[in-house]
Design a protein around this motif. Structure first.
Motif, PDB file in Angstrom:
ATOM      1  N   TRP A  25       0.838  -1.187   0.000  1.00  0.00           N
ATOM      2  CA  TRP A  25       0.000   0.000   0.000  1.00  0.00           C
ATOM      3  C   TRP A  25       0.882   1.250   0.000  1.00  0.00           C
ATOM      4  O   TRP A  25       1.780   1.400   0.834  1.00  0.00           O
ATOM      5  N   VAL A  26       0.645   2.140  -0.954  1.00  0.00           N
ATOM      6  CA  VAL A  26       1.372   3.405  -1.049  1.00  0.00           C
ATOM      7  C   VAL A  26       0.426   4.504  -0.580  1.00  0.00           C
ATOM      8  O   VAL A  26      -0.472   4.941  -1.312  1.00  0.00           O
ATOM      9  N   ASP A  27       0.625   4.949   0.656  1.00  0.00           N
ATOM     10  CA  ASP A  27      -0.342   5.857   1.265  1.00  0.00           C
ATOM     11  C   ASP A  27      -0.392   7.203   0.551  1.00  0.00           C
ATOM     12  O   ASP A  27      -1.465   7.802   0.403  1.00  0.00           O
ATOM     13  N   GLU A  28       0.770   7.692   0.098  1.00  0.00           N
ATOM     14  CA  GLU A  28       0.800   9.006  -0.551  1.00  0.00           C
ATOM     15  C   GLU A  28      -0.033   9.024  -1.828  1.00  0.00           C
ATOM     16  O   GLU A  28      -0.555  10.075  -2.226  1.00  0.00           O
ATOM     17  N   ARG A  29      -0.168   7.872  -2.473  1.00  0.00           N
ATOM     18  CA  ARG A  29      -0.920   7.797  -3.725  1.00  0.00           C
ATOM     19  C   ARG A  29      -2.256   7.077  -3.563  1.00  0.00           C
ATOM     20  O   ARG A  29      -3.024   6.982  -4.514  1.00  0.00           O
ATOM     21  N   GLN A  30      -2.492   6.542  -2.369  1.00  0.00           N
ATOM     22  CA  GLN A  30      -3.753   5.859  -2.078  1.00  0.00           C
ATOM     23  C   GLN A  30      -4.027   4.721  -3.060  1.00  0.00           C
ATOM     24  O   GLN A  30      -5.120   4.611  -3.643  1.00  0.00           O
ATOM     25  N   LEU A  31      -3.024   3.869  -3.224  1.00  0.00           N
ATOM     26  CA  LEU A  31      -3.203   2.716  -4.109  1.00  0.00           C
ATOM     27  C   LEU A  31      -2.265   1.588  -3.699  1.00  0.00           C
ATOM     28  O   LEU A  31      -1.348   1.768  -2.891  1.00  0.00           O
ATOM     29  N   TRP A  32      -2.526   0.417  -4.283  1.00  0.00           N
ATOM     30  CA  TRP A  32      -1.701  -0.763  -4.068  1.00  0.00           C
ATOM     31  C   TRP A  32      -0.770  -0.966  -5.255  1.00  0.00           C
ATOM     32  O   TRP A  32      -1.176  -0.808  -6.402  1.00  0.00           O
ATOM     33  N   ARG A  33       0.490  -1.308  -4.964  1.00  0.00           N
ATOM     34  CA  ARG A  33       1.426  -1.760  -5.991  1.00  0.00           C
ATOM     35  C   ARG A  33       1.516  -3.277  -5.877  1.00  0.00           C
ATOM     36  O   ARG A  33       1.994  -3.810  -4.869  1.00  0.00           O
ATOM     37  N   VAL A  34       1.037  -3.964  -6.900  1.00  0.00           N
ATOM     38  CA  VAL A  34       0.927  -5.424  -6.892  1.00  0.00           C
ATOM     39  C   VAL A  34       2.059  -6.013  -7.723  1.00  0.00           C
ATOM     40  O   VAL A  34       2.175  -5.728  -8.925  1.00  0.00           O
TER      41      VAL A  34
ATOM     42  N   ASP B  99       9.625 -12.897 -15.362  1.00  0.00           N
ATOM     43  CA  ASP B  99       9.853 -11.475 -15.120  1.00  0.00           C
ATOM     44  C   ASP B  99       8.779 -10.923 -14.185  1.00  0.00           C
ATOM     45  O   ASP B  99       7.610 -11.296 -14.273  1.00  0.00           O
ATOM     46  N   THR B 100       9.181 -10.010 -13.306  1.00  0.00           N
ATOM     47  CA  THR B 100       8.249  -9.408 -12.360  1.00  0.00           C
ATOM     48  C   THR B 100       7.744  -8.073 -12.889  1.00  0.00           C
ATOM     49  O   THR B 100       8.528  -7.229 -13.331  1.00  0.00           O
ATOM     50  N   GLN B 101       6.456  -7.908 -12.859  1.00  0.00           N
ATOM     51  CA  GLN B 101       5.813  -6.665 -13.265  1.00  0.00           C
ATOM     52  C   GLN B 101       5.099  -6.071 -12.061  1.00  0.00           C
ATOM     53  O   GLN B 101       4.826  -6.762 -11.084  1.00  0.00           O
ATOM     54  N   VAL B 102       4.790  -4.787 -12.148  1.00  0.00           N
ATOM     55  CA  VAL B 102       4.041  -4.115 -11.089  1.00  0.00           C
ATOM     56  C   VAL B 102       2.745  -3.574 -11.679  1.00  0.00           C
ATOM     57  O   VAL B 102       2.757  -2.869 -12.694  1.00  0.00           O
ATOM     58  N   TYR B 103       1.642  -3.953 -11.047  1.00  0.00           N
ATOM     59  CA  TYR B 103       0.323  -3.491 -11.466  1.00  0.00           C
ATOM     60  C   TYR B 103      -0.211  -2.596 -10.357  1.00  0.00           C
ATOM     61  O   TYR B 103      -0.255  -3.000  -9.188  1.00  0.00           O
TER      62      TYR B 103
END
Length: 666
Positions: free
Chosen positions: A255-264, A272-276
């Motif tokens: 959870w990224v509080d400054e942006r109010q979203l989840w980085r999955v 390969d690892t991706q971030v959604y």
């Protein structure tokens, strides 16, 4: 071809009229139909409410005339059933299966429910049964919502029963979403479990989505491949495949509080690892995940094949082989019933038996006339589903509850619990009465429901065979040519089958990091004491919805399909609340979470799930707390999850601390 009541392009809550029914098929369907559901079909088609009064009186008179008569759940007395069919033959015509009544009001619906089930069903069940049986909603009962802002995205973890459900409902609500599935197919449990005899142990006409009924089940308890086809059908009909990323394993989310979203973080098929990035995350992974394989010395020396039922290898030859199965739970009884007679010799090793209940329909085939009725008689399938659900769900609610005075002197926990125990004992003695050794070995010394009840698919008949042997003991070690048991017996083996279930994990396999850097594992004491508000949301983890969370399983009856729909509905309603009111995130307050779990523990303390006698199993954690089971009636839990309670929530506009609404703690 006769018109189907099931639309091809809309949810099955819509019912098509039928004007071209074949007379011969119609007559056969009336003879095959269950009378309670058939009577309700007559009420829909004729609009004649007097039928309810008439047959209520007929049912009462029949019971008074034969007070000791025992009927199967949901069955009408013979003379009453005959009169329903006689009336149906007189009324139903192939050219006129057009309902005069489509959506009964609440009072009429309750009256119909009570006559269909011949039970004193409470009024609180009306909205619940209306939804779960697959009826259309009342006109204008659906609220209006603000449009979802562009870019507001949801990540769903898992594409099994819950993940597919979430995809359908998120799409209907207008949310952008992505489903990540670690496997190479959708279907979850039913894509992974392909062992011989794999089947659903909840009635098929109920164990399906309430918005997408299936009239074509071949069996009353569907085999795994058929259930997987059903899930594929739903995915295709509702167009969710394009939103599913197969062979994409979610590694964790932060959870990224400054942006109010989840980085999955997601590992793709190439590693390969991706971030959604997503505004919310819905986990749909269940709690019984990785196969549980005992650590038995010598496994690496085994010259044959050892495999877990969830990692079945169809290329392994079983016919004519010496096979050892470890376990006697739901999976084991299906495997043993299927392999008996195929294997040269089948040994079944287990520490503790389960209560095994008779259920003739477990292996029963749905005949053509019944399937025709489901597909072509308006509202018949809905009423059949409702009656089936009633007698397999909250009707069983008293059974696991403890009568303290009774429990002090009985193995069973109460008179209601004892009634089920006597049914199981009767079945055991009917099947194995001439084998007292097997009866003793398979008789538990704890109350029913303390461990999961097993429905007999032919297991007891299989263990009578000369080429099948039971061993109530455990593995000591594995040798190249077989298994040495703790009682000193050696079992020659070509194949070892682990029917030992799964590791119970409440998201322990995901690295979930919430607000202020705290991990879900830390919050849940390393996964050993998970707690959630309503079994779904956790303080400090905004916009995270854990389906099949702690104390959320309907272990007294019903099915995973009910609670999965409830959890998805709650998650979608929470997301709608955010959008409708301009919030960016929500989470439960610690106070509300603590109070809810105190009520859960107090209610479970009155049950065999918390006080199981000698029973062991996954219902309790290492400390002995019942951590799986939901203590409420299904209707009560359903009602709790209709909409979020703002007084139990922290509602944020922007980062925590910048702007938050907290009505319970202000």
């Amino acid at each position: 071809m006769t018109t189907s009541v099931i639309p091809d392009d809309r949810p099955t809550r819509v019912v098509n009229p039928v004007n071209d029914a074949d007379p011969d098929q119609l007559r056969a369907a009336v003879e095959a139909a269950e009378p309670g559901a058939l009577l309700m079909t007559l009420v829909h088609l004729t609009g004649d409410r007097a039928l309810l009064t008439e047959f209520r009186e007929r049912l009462a008179a029949a019971k008074a005339a034969c007070p000791g008569e025992t009927l199967a759940p949901g069955q009408y007395p013979g003379k009453v059933a005959d009169e329903v069919r006689r009336r149906a033959h007189a009324v139903l015509r192939g050219e006129g299966l057009v309902p005069a009544l489509h959506i009964p009001d609440d009072a009429l619906f309750l009256d119909m429910v009570r006559v269909a089930t011949d039970e004193a069903v409470g009024p609180e069940y009306v909205p619940y049964l209306r939804e779960q049986a697959g009826f259309a909603y009342l006109p204008d009962s659906l609220p209006r919502h603000r449009p979802v802002p562009s870019g507001f995205r949801i990540a769903v973890v898992g594409a099994g029963m819950v993940g597919i459900n979430a995809a359908v409902k998120l799409g209907e609500a207008g949310f952008e979403y992505r489903v990540f599935e670690a496997g190479d197919d959708i279907g979850g449990t039913w894509a992974h479990n392909t062992y011989p005899g794999a089947a659903v142990d909840t009635p098929s006409h109920f164990y399906s989505y309430s918005f997408e009924l299936n009239p074509d089940w071949s069996k009353y308890y569907p085999p795994g491949p058929e259930y997987l086809r059903y899930l594929h059908h739903v995915a295709d009909k509702y167009g969710i495949r394009e939103h599913v990323a197969l062979s994409h394993r979610v590694l964790g989310c932060t959870w990224v509080d400054e942006r109010q979203l989840w980085r999955v973080s997601v590992a793709g098929p190439d590693g390969d690892t991706q971030v959604y990035e997503a505004n919310a995350v819905i986990t749909a992974t269940g709690i019984l995940n990785g196969p549980s394989v005992p650590d038995v010395p010598g496994l690496e020396s085994f010259a044959g094949t050892a495999m877990h039922t969830a990692e079945w290898d169809d290329s392994v030859a079983l016919d004519g082989k010496r096979v050892v199965v470890l376990g006697t739970g739901c999976t084991s009884v299906q495997v043993v019933a299927s392999l008996a007679g195929r294997a040269r010799h089948l040994d079944v090793v287990f520490r503790q038996p389960h209560w095994i209940a008779p259920e003739r329909a477990v292996v029963g085939t749905v005949d053509d006339a019944t399937r025709w009725a489901m597909r072509h008689l308006p509202y018949y399938q809905q009423w059949y589903r409702l009656v089936t659900h009633w007698f397999t769900a909250d009707k069983s609610y008293p059974i696991p509850r403890i009568d303290e005075e009774w429990y002090t002197t009985h193995v069973s926990a109460s008179p209601a619990n004892d009634a089920l125990m006597q049914i199981c004992l009767k079945h055991l003695h009917e099947q194995l009465g001439d084998r007292p050794d097997l009866v003793e070995m398979l008789t538990p010394d704890f109350p029913p429901f303390a461990k999961r009840i097993v429905k007999d698919p032919g297991f007891l008949a299989a263990v009578r065979r000369d080429d099948v042997a039971l061993h109530r003991t455990a593995f000591e070690r594995i040798e190249p040519d077989g298994v040495l048991l703790t009682n000193g017996e050696f079992l020659p083996a070509d194949v070892i089958i682990w029917a030992t279930g799964f590791r119970l994990e409440f998201l322990g396999f995901l690295d979930v990091v919430g607000r202020d850097g705290i991990t879900l594992a830390e919050r849940w004491d390393g996964g050993q004491d998970p707690r959630a508000h309503l079994g779904i949301t956790v303080p400090g983890f905004p916009n995270l919805f854990v389906t099949a969370g702690p104390n959320a399983a309907p272990n007294h009856g019903g099915g995973h399909n009910v609670t999965s729909e409830e959890h998805v509905h709650y998650a979608v309603e929470c997301l709608r609340h955010l959008v409708d009111h301009g919030y960016t995130a929500m989470e439960p307050t610690p106070e509300a979470t603590r109070e809810y779990n105190e009520r859960v523990d107090a209610e479970l303390d009155r049950t065999v799930w918390q006080h199981p006698g000698t029973a062991n199993g996954y219902y309790r954690n290492a400390a002995g707390r019942a951590w799986v089971t939901c203590p409420w009636r299904l209707v009560d839990f359903w009602t709790m999850l209709r909409a979020p309670d703002p007084d139990a929530l922290l509602l944020h506009r922007g980062p925590a601390g910048a702007s938050a609404h907290r009505t319970t703690a202000d």
